[in-house]
Design an enzyme around this catalytic site. Structure first.
Site, mmCIF file in Angstrom:
data_model
loop_
_atom_site.group_PDB
_atom_site.id
_atom_site.type_symbol
_atom_site.label_atom_id
_atom_site.label_comp_id
_atom_site.label_asym_id
_atom_site.label_seq_id
_atom_site.Cartn_x
_atom_site.Cartn_y
_atom_site.Cartn_z
ATOM 1 C CG HIS A 57 -1.779 -1.140 1.390
ATOM 2 N ND1 HIS A 57 -2.099 -1.674 2.618
ATOM 3 C CD2 HIS A 57 -2.418 -1.910 0.471
ATOM 4 C CE1 HIS A 57 -2.906 -2.702 2.444
ATOM 5 N NE2 HIS A 57 -3.108 -2.874 1.148
ATOM 6 C CE LYS A 67 1.680 3.824 4.996
ATOM 7 N NZ LYS A 67 1.151 2.632 4.302
ATOM 8 C CE1 TYR A 127 -0.123 2.757 8.820
ATOM 9 C CE2 TYR A 127 -0.452 0.689 9.983
ATOM 10 C CZ TYR A 127 -0.849 1.612 9.018
ATOM 11 O OH TYR A 127 -1.970 1.375 8.274
ATOM 12 C CG ASP A 164 -4.238 -5.915 0.219
ATOM 13 O OD1 ASP A 164 -4.259 -4.768 -0.282
ATOM 14 O OD2 ASP A 164 -3.918 -6.129 1.404
#
Length: 188
Positions: A57, A67, A127, A164
């Site tokens: 992603h 991130k 995250y 996904d």
């Protein structure tokens, strides 16, 4: 040796008979490592089955996200793929095991697709992101189109979201990310 834009961070733990303490983020300490983005959102996921695969992603410009990923329960194999057009390392990837036990973190800058697979049941991942979620800028590439050596047990199939399962392969991806002159390098 040139440092990779994707960075493996190994925070120090200070322990005694009671347990341990660690500083997982400090703006001045990260700036000293060359990581100067401002984080504005924290995310937390639970993946119940082993071999749950989330990714690959990213968010597209102008809503790209840096991130900082860590696993706070269990173990994951965390991956970043260079998707910056014009990069000499385009399509190459790096990965590292992150676990509650080792406390390691992976910094993934804008221009890299991110994903992970859980290595045991009931993994929790947190995250930090440098931009908030923007559904109109949400993107991805297929998890199996890059040649990543995912550590999935022989005969096991990864648990994937419907999203996904239908991501485009890297070969069909038209990248909106520009190369910044800093190629991907092995994690140190």
């Amino acid at each position: 040796m040139r440092l990779s834009p994707v960075r493996l961070i190994r925070p120090k733990r200070f322990g005694d008979a009671r347990g341990w303490f660690t500083e997982v983020y400090s703006e001045p300490a990260f700036a000293a490592l060359g990581i100067t983005c401002q984080f504005v959102q924290d995310n937390h996921s639970l993946s119940a089955p082993a071999f749950t695969l989330r990714g690959l992603h990213f968010q597209t410009p102008p809503r790209g996200q840096d991130k900082l990923v860590r696993c706070i329960r269990g173990r994951i194999y965390d991956v970043a793929v260079d998707v910056r057009r014009g990069s000499p390392t385009y399509g190459q990837w790096v990965g590292a095991e992150l676990s509650a036990e080792n406390g390691h973190q992976l910094f993934i800058p804008i221009g890299f697709a991110h994903g992970f697979v859980t290595l045991e049941p009931d993994c929790e991942v947190t995250y930090k992101c440098s931009n908030t979620y923007a559904p109109d800028h949400d993107g991805g590439i297929r998890w199996d189109s890059v040649g990543i050596d995912w550590p999935i047990s022989a005969g096991a199939a990864p648990e994937l979201s419907e999203k996904d399962k239908v991501q485009p392969p890297l070969a069909a991806f038209d990248s909106p990310f520009d190369y910044d002159g800093n190629p991907l390098a092995p994690l140190v």
